[in-house]
Scaffold this active site. Sequence first.
Site, PDB file in Angstrom:
ATOM      1  N   ASP A 274      -1.882  -7.845  -5.396  1.00 39.70           N
ATOM      2  CA  ASP A 274      -3.129  -7.917  -4.729  1.00 39.70           C
ATOM      3  C   ASP A 274      -2.985  -8.648  -3.568  1.00 39.70           C
ATOM      4  OD1 ASP A 274      -5.563  -8.236  -4.345  1.00 39.70           O
ATOM      5  OD2 ASP A 274      -6.269  -8.901  -6.177  1.00 39.70           O
TER       6      ASP A 274
ATOM      7  N   SER B  36      -1.369  -0.679  12.370  1.00 35.67           N
ATOM      8  CA  SER B  36      -2.747  -1.079  12.860  1.00 35.67           C
ATOM      9  C   SER B  36      -3.485   0.590  13.242  1.00 35.67           C
ATOM     10  CB  SER B  36      -2.535  -1.917  14.336  1.00 35.67           C
ATOM     11  OG  SER B  36      -3.897  -1.739  14.973  1.00 35.67           O
TER      12      SER B  36
ATOM     13  N   GLY C   6       0.640  -1.347   0.084  1.00 41.16           N
ATOM     14  CA  GLY C   6      -0.083   0.012   0.136  1.00 41.16           C
ATOM     15  C   GLY C   6       0.652   1.352  -0.013  1.00 41.16           C
TER      16      GLY C   6
ATOM     17  N   ASN D 261      -3.668  12.473   8.104  1.00 44.32           N
ATOM     18  CA  ASN D 261      -4.183  13.293   7.217  1.00 44.32           C
ATOM     19  C   ASN D 261      -3.683  12.661   5.908  1.00 44.32           C
ATOM     20  OD1 ASN D 261      -4.593  15.423   5.314  1.00 44.32           O
ATOM     21  ND2 ASN D 261      -3.847  17.067   6.667  1.00 44.32           N
ATOM     22  N   THR D 262      -4.508  11.918   5.159  1.00 43.58           N
ATOM     23  CA  THR D 262      -4.251  10.983   4.056  1.00 43.58           C
ATOM     24  C   THR D 262      -5.357  11.184   3.395  1.00 43.58           C
ATOM     25  OG1 THR D 262      -4.914   8.874   4.733  1.00 43.58           O
ATOM     26  CG2 THR D 262      -2.661   9.647   5.262  1.00 43.58           C
TER      27      THR D 262
ATOM     28  N   ALA E 192     -13.088  -3.956  13.821  1.00 47.78           N
ATOM     29  CA  ALA E 192     -12.863  -5.654  14.104  1.00 47.78           C
ATOM     30  C   ALA E 192     -11.483  -6.107  13.484  1.00 47.78           C
ATOM     31  CB  ALA E 192     -13.952  -6.495  13.767  1.00 47.78           C
TER      32      ALA E 192
ATOM     33  N   SER F 117       1.592   3.416  -2.532  1.00 52.26           N
ATOM     34  CA  SER F 117       1.131   4.431  -3.465  1.00 52.26           C
ATOM     35  C   SER F 117       0.955   5.967  -3.230  1.00 52.26           C
ATOM     36  CB  SER F 117       0.231   3.945  -4.571  1.00 52.26           C
ATOM     37  OG  SER F 117      -1.182   3.916  -3.771  1.00 52.26           O
ATOM     38  N   SER F 118       0.420   5.848  -1.869  1.00 48.73           N
ATOM     39  CA  SER F 118       0.175   7.001  -1.243  1.00 48.73           C
ATOM     40  C   SER F 118       0.213   7.179   0.209  1.00 48.73           C
ATOM     41  CB  SER F 118      -1.086   7.941  -1.680  1.00 48.73           C
ATOM     42  OG  SER F 118      -2.073   6.724  -1.355  1.00 48.73           O
ATOM     43  N   GLY F 119      -0.136   8.055   0.966  1.00 48.94           N
ATOM     44  CA  GLY F 119      -0.193   8.134   2.329  1.00 48.94           C
ATOM     45  C   GLY F 119       0.792   7.671   3.404  1.00 48.94           C
TER      46      GLY F 119
ATOM     47  N   TYR G 109     -14.454  -2.108  10.377  1.00 46.53           N
ATOM     48  CA  TYR G 109     -13.068  -1.644  10.328  1.00 46.53           C
ATOM     49  C   TYR G 109     -12.181  -2.128  11.682  1.00 46.53           C
ATOM     50  CZ  TYR G 109      -9.193   1.174   9.618  1.00 46.53           C
ATOM     51  OH  TYR G 109      -7.739   1.691   9.484  1.00 46.53           O
TER      52      TYR G 109
ATOM     53  N   LYS H 289      -8.920  -4.489  12.699  1.00 51.07           N
ATOM     54  CA  LYS H 289      -7.642  -3.818  13.513  1.00 51.07           C
ATOM     55  C   LYS H 289      -7.460  -4.777  14.840  1.00 51.07           C
ATOM     56  CE  LYS H 289      -6.461  -0.913  10.186  1.00 51.07           C
ATOM     57  NZ  LYS H 289      -5.097  -1.331   9.482  1.00 51.07           N
TER      58      LYS H 289
END
Length: 276
Positions: free
Chosen positions: A51, A130, A10, A178-179, A146, A12-14, A144, A148
């Site tokens: 994926d 997390s 993950g 802030n993403t 649950a 690509s950003s943030g 969501y 984590k």
Amino acid sequence: MSSKIAIVTGASSGIGKATAERLAHAGYRVYGTSRRGGVMGSRPFSMLPLDVTSDASVEALVEELLRQHGHIDLLVNNAGFGVAPAGAEEVSIEQARSIFETNYFGLVRMTSAVVPHMRSQGSGRIINISSVLGFLPAPYMAHYAATKHAVEGYSESLDHELRTRGIRVSLIEPAYTNTQFDSNALEADTPLDEYRAVRVGLSKLVRKLVEAGDKPEVVADVVLEAVSAANPKIRYTAGKLAHRLRLARRFAPAALLDMGIRRDLLLDTFTRAGKI
């Protein structure tokens, strides 16, 4: 350090992108992943397609990096998606499964793919991103939260299993960051009129809280701290709010914490508005 290989899902950003950049600047050879992959461009790390919900995709990525380098030293499991505020009963079983498939089983799938190789080399670090929602309730984001909570239980258990084999597992627990995470949040697939006022009000509130949240680099700094520690902790909070919430969960009376959650999220206000 220059020979150490890191995977950041993950990226690509943030948080993922900030973490991959921070690790690259610290000397790691970093491979970031996303569903679409991407060109390296101005990034100090490579981007590969992945994926996390696919066994074949995960196995192909890990096998290719092992073919190229012979080892994988660090895995940062960051891939996942959020859920827009909604009542738990507004989310179908099929949709709940899809949330778990990425946020929990995707993390497990990646971990299971790299652990045998880390175990054979006698070293490795696994960092799981997390959330404070891994130790706090999340009204109207129950599924969501649950995922984590599941990540937290899995990670702590796994660390006990692997630490004698030279592998450590750590959790990073940010609060609002802030993403663009919330802009891609999954909408409930079976909305009910009874929850509409709360959905609308809470969505606006959460959007404001995210915009005022910590920058992704705050989380990336904590990832680097955990990776660099000779004796890493199982849990690291990221940011001042996350630290305060962890202390509140540990020391505050349950009734006081319960009241604070309802007050801060304006739950009773939104509920009353829906009944007018």
